[in-house]
Each structure stands twice: as structure tokens, then as C-alpha cells.
Design a protein around this motif. Structure first.
Motif, short mmCIF file in Angstrom:
data_model
loop_
_atom_site.label_atom_id
_atom_site.label_comp_id
_atom_site.label_asym_id
_atom_site.label_seq_id
_atom_site.Cartn_x
_atom_site.Cartn_y
_atom_site.Cartn_z
N MET A 178 43.50 50.58 53.71
CA MET A 178 43.45 52.04 53.65
C MET A 178 42.17 52.35 52.95
N SER A 179 41.25 51.38 52.83
CA SER A 179 40.19 51.66 52.04
C SER A 179 39.00 52.43 52.69
N SER A 180 38.30 53.32 51.66
CA SER A 180 37.23 54.28 52.24
C SER A 180 36.31 53.66 53.02
N LYS A 181 35.74 54.41 53.94
CA LYS A 181 34.46 54.23 54.69
C LYS A 181 33.47 54.06 53.36
N GLY A 182 32.84 52.95 53.50
CA GLY A 182 31.44 53.00 52.64
C GLY A 182 31.68 52.36 51.29
N PHE A 183 32.95 51.94 50.92
CA PHE A 183 33.11 51.48 49.65
C PHE A 183 32.46 50.03 49.41
N LEU A 184 32.57 49.28 50.69
CA LEU A 184 32.08 48.02 50.34
C LEU A 184 30.72 47.91 50.07
N GLU A 185 30.15 48.93 50.64
CA GLU A 185 28.47 48.91 50.53
C GLU A 185 28.12 49.50 49.28
N SER A 186 29.16 50.11 48.46
CA SER A 186 28.70 51.09 47.21
C SER A 186 28.38 50.21 46.25
N GLU A 187 27.98 50.67 44.98
CA GLU A 187 27.87 49.78 43.93
C GLU A 187 28.89 49.99 42.75
N ALA A 188 30.18 50.65 43.20
CA ALA A 188 31.06 51.27 42.34
C ALA A 188 32.18 50.21 42.19
N ARG A 189 31.87 49.04 42.38
CA ARG A 189 33.04 47.92 42.25
C ARG A 189 33.58 47.67 40.95
N LYS A 190 34.69 47.11 40.90
CA LYS A 190 35.47 47.30 39.60
C LYS A 190 34.88 45.74 38.94
N PRO A 191 35.28 45.61 37.56
CA PRO A 191 34.69 44.60 36.79
C PRO A 191 35.58 43.41 37.33
N GLN A 192 34.72 42.23 36.87
CA GLN A 192 35.09 40.84 37.73
C GLN A 192 36.47 40.53 36.74
N GLY A 193 37.19 39.91 37.67
CA GLY A 193 38.49 39.10 36.76
C GLY A 193 39.59 39.18 37.84
N LEU A 194 40.98 38.57 37.31
CA LEU A 194 41.85 38.35 38.21
C LEU A 194 42.87 39.42 38.17
N ILE A 195 42.51 40.74 37.82
CA ILE A 195 43.38 41.88 37.81
C ILE A 195 43.05 42.83 38.98
N THR A 196 42.17 42.62 39.95
CA THR A 196 41.67 43.40 41.00
C THR A 196 41.10 42.76 41.81
N LEU A 197 40.78 43.36 43.18
CA LEU A 197 40.12 42.57 44.01
C LEU A 197 38.54 43.09 44.08
N ARG A 198 38.19 43.81 43.00
CA ARG A 198 37.15 44.38 42.53
C ARG A 198 35.87 44.58 43.71
N ASP A 199 35.71 43.66 44.71
CA ASP A 199 34.69 44.00 45.71
C ASP A 199 35.01 44.70 46.87
N GLY A 200 36.32 44.88 47.03
CA GLY A 200 37.01 45.20 48.32
C GLY A 200 36.88 44.27 49.41
N ILE A 201 37.28 44.53 50.68
CA ILE A 201 37.35 43.73 51.77
C ILE A 201 36.53 44.23 53.06
N LYS A 202 36.27 43.70 54.08
CA LYS A 202 35.40 43.93 54.96
C LYS A 202 36.42 45.15 56.01
N ASP A 203 35.99 45.52 56.97
CA ASP A 203 36.64 46.42 57.79
C ASP A 203 37.69 45.58 58.62
N GLU A 204 37.34 44.49 58.97
CA GLU A 204 37.98 43.62 59.62
C GLU A 204 38.30 42.33 59.14
#
Length: 396
Positions: free
Chosen positions: A213-239
Motif C-alpha cells: 500500500m505504498s504511495s505512488k512516487g515514494f521509491l523515486e523520492s529522496e525521503a527514505r528512512k535511515p539505514q539499518g535493520l529496523i525498516t525497509l528504508r528504500d521501499g520496494i518496486k510496484d511489482e
């Protein structure tokens, strides 16, 4: 006798006083449906987002407005609705002893009439709502301890999203507040009519389904989470292709050699990003005791991998951490063992097990299969677990 009567006469008023302070009156809901609400607006607000409001909400069902359009009451109120937490446990999260008003879901901490045991499933995390059509409005509210209707008029006008929901009698619904477009900040509602209560699930299998249920355009943005094992940080592709692997509880390193035989990198489905249609995804299963050395309880580890089409598990081996963002992610579900190494050092997150271990009958613990839902929203993944009815503990 006089002394005893005197003591009793003192205790009775005290007891009445205590009851008057703690008693909560519940009104029976005729023709109920069952509703659970998650706030999936998981973005962070920083100094560069001057026009972006903190995703702290109030839910009003069937609100009443004054002549200026300001809400003054509602049939149902869910206040202090915070971002959802990463694990929605199979029982209400009342957080006994907590002094914080924030609620990670609805009903969550709210003292409302909740659902029963329905077809063997515990619905105590769902609120009873009168069946029928309802107007529902979510408002942004300040992060403080002031109830919504006690806020000043100007603070009760920031609508996050609104709509009409139509709930059928004795049906189960999960309502998601989502951000549809990361660039425009358009929000929306996804009302999912669940069907797990109508499926003849096996008592020896664990079930899970998946949503992106990710937002359109999140993957292409620069608003990713910090690196680490607590999150997916980068998101995933639409497929993304979804795979499942199972490992014994003592596993420290995940690969084909350490996996339980016949349970490594099993392809489940192709998952597509969706913030428009709230259809139920198919459920997949795995044996409760895939590790055949276990009979009563198990802390078997589960690993879910999301891979972009065209990639395989060899691609995310050595050097997987150099892979472009969004192409691969791991979710690890563990019992007692937290000292696991996620393969490839790529997008990763850890969760509790999809198996419920609890004291039941003479066994402490005993393992039970659960119904699980995994939802990916931008840089986070979330696990919701639903438990089935089991025998209470027996003490010697």
C-alpha cells in the motif's frame, strides 16, 4: 457484633466509590459489524515540510456540525490516532500502565464494545459498529492530551480525508488511511472486507497474505528512512515476487543449506502496489511443524523475501548490499532467537513469529497457527496477527 457492623458500614461506601470511578458502561450494538482502523500515514515531518501536517488524527463517524461547519459531536469518536506500530498483536493493545493518550490503532486503547469469538477467531481487536452506511471523517489534530472536541475551533478544521463506508451486518472490516501520492500528498481510505472467518483453515497450517500500500512516487523520492535493520528504508518496486523460507530456531545464517528441507525460497505470488482497490489478497500457508523435530511447540524462523521480477536468490548473495534501491527486501520472523543474520545485508526488517506460542492446557508453551497479514507502506512493513480460540492454561 456492633464492631463488625461498623466495619462493614465503612467498607460498603468505599466499594461503591471505587466502582463509580472505574465502571464503564457499554451499550449493546444491534446488528453489529466489526471495524478496525490503521493510520498508515507513516511519514516524518521536518523543517523542509512547512505545509505538511503531523499525521496525528481524530476519527469521527457520523459527525454533527455547527452552522460554521465545525464538528461538535459524533456517534463514534476515535481520538489520538497515531501512526500504526509495526506489529499489531492478536489481542487488544491497551498498554496497561501507560500514561500516553496516543492510540496505535482503533479500537486499540479505546474502551468500547469489541467483537466476539466468531467462527473460532478472536475479534477483540475489532470494535462493534452498527451496520449500515456511515460518514467518516479524519482530522489532523495537535499532538497533545486535549480531547478533540475541547480544542479551539481553528484546530478542528484540518480534514485529512473523508468518505462514506457501508458496513454489512456481522462482517469484518479493516479500514486503512493511506497516502496515495507521495508528491501531491493526496490521502485516501481503503476499506477491506475481510474473509478469513469464512475460510476452512487447517489447524496444522499457518497462513499469511500480502499487500503493498505504498504511495505512488515514494521509491523515486529522496525521503527514505535511515539505514539499518529496523525498516525497509528504500521501499520496494510496484511489482515484486514474494518468496518464503523456513529455518530451524537455532539458525544464525540463512541460506539453502540451513533451511528446513523443501522449504527454501518457495515462490508464493507476484505482489503489486495498490492504494485504490481494497480486495482481499489470497492466503498462503506453511506447516506449523515443518521442523519435524518439534511436536508441541516451535520457534521455527520464517523469512519472507521480496524480489523484483527477473532477479533470483543468487543475485542477492555476495554484494547484495550494492543492489539499486527497491529491488530486494527481507522480512525475518523469529520466536526466541533474535541473533539472526539477514542474508545479503540488503533492505531488511525483523518481526515476531507468525506462530503463537502460549500456555495452553498442560503445555507451557504450546504452539498454535495464526492468520497473518503483511503490509508494506513506503519504507515500512507491518505485521497483523489474528489468533484462533485455544484451550486456557491448566495448572497443577
Amino acid at each position: 457484633m456492633e464492631i463488625k457492623f461498623y466495619l462493614i458500614s465503612l467498607l460498603i461506601p468505599i466499594g461503591l466509590l471505587l466502582n463509580s470511578c472505574t465502571k464503564i458502561e457499554y451499550h449493546e450494538v444491534e446488528n453489529p459489524s466489526y471495524l478496525r482502523v490503521f493510520n498508515n500515514l507513516n511519514y516524518d515531518v521536518n523543517l523542509g515540510d512547512k505545509n505538511l501536517l503531523v499525521p496525528y488524527l481524530t476519527m469521527l463517524i457520523d459527525p454533527v456540525f455547527d452552522e460554521e461547519g465545525i464538528p461538535i459531536q459524533a456517534a463514534i469518536v476515535g481520538d489520538f490516532l497515531d501512526k500504526r506500530i509495526r506489529y499489531a498483536a492478536p489481542y487488544p493493545t491497551h498498554s496497561a500502565g501507560s500514561t500516553k493518550r496516543n492510540n496505535p490503532e482503533y479500537p486499540g486503547k479505546e474502551n468500547v464494545l469489541v467483537g466476539p469469538i466468531l467462527n473460532g477467531f478472536d475479534l477483540s481487536s475489532w470494535a462493534q459498529i452498527p451496520a449500515g452506511a456511515h460518514r467518516i471523517v479524519f482530522y489532523f489534530r495537535p499532538v497533545n492530551d486535549i480531547p478533540f472536541f475541547e480544542l479551539t475551533p481553528e484546530l478542528k478544521q484540518q480534514v485529512a480525508m473523508e468518505g462514506t463506508i457501508d458496513l454489512k451486518e456481522r462482517e469484518i472490516y479493516t479500514l486503512h488511511i493511506v497516502q496515495k501520492d507521495f508528491k501531491t500528498k493526496e490521502n485516501g481510505l481503503l476499506l477491506r472486507k475481510e474473509n478469513f472467518q469464512n475460510i476452512p483453515f487447517s489447524d496444522s497450517l499457518v497462513y499469511v497474505n500480502f499487500y503493498n500500500m505504498s504511495s505512488k512516487g515514494f521509491l523515486e523520492s529522496e525521503a527514505r528512512k535511515p539505514q539499518g535493520l529496523i525498516t525497509l528504508r528504500d521501499g520496494i518496486k510496484d511489482e515484486m515476487n514474494v518468496y518464503l523460507s523456513l529455518y530451524p530456531e537455532e539458525t544464525k545464517l540463512f541460506n539453502s543449506k540451513t533451511a528446513i528441507p523443501d522449504h527454501y525460497a518457495r515462490y508464493l505470488q507476484t505482489m503489486y502496489r495498490n492504494t485504490e482497490l481494497a480486495t482481499v489478497s489470497p492466503y498462503f500457508n506453511f506447516p506449523l511443524f515443518a521442523d519435524r523435530s518439534k511436536k508441541i511447540s516451535t520457534n521455527m524462523l520464517q523469512n519472507v523475501t521480496f524480489l523484483a521480477p527477473g532477479l533470483n536468490f543468487m543475485d542477492i548473495g555476495v554484494g547484495g548490499n550494492m543492489m539499486p534501491k527497491g529491488l530486494a527486501s527481507h522480512l525475518t520472523f523469529f520466536g526466541l532467537n533474535e541473533l539472526v543474520t539477514v542474508p545479503g545485508n540488503i533492505n531488511s526488517a525483523r518481526f515476531p513469529s507468525m506462530i503463537i506460542n502460549t500456555h495452553s492446557g498442560i503445555y507451557n508453551p504450546k504452539s498454535f497457527p495464526a492468520i497473518n497479514t503483511i503490509e508494506v507502506v513506503n519504507g515500512e512493513a507491518y505485521l497483523t496477527t489474528i489468533q484462533r480460540k485455544f484451550d486456557p492454561p491448566t495448572y497443577k
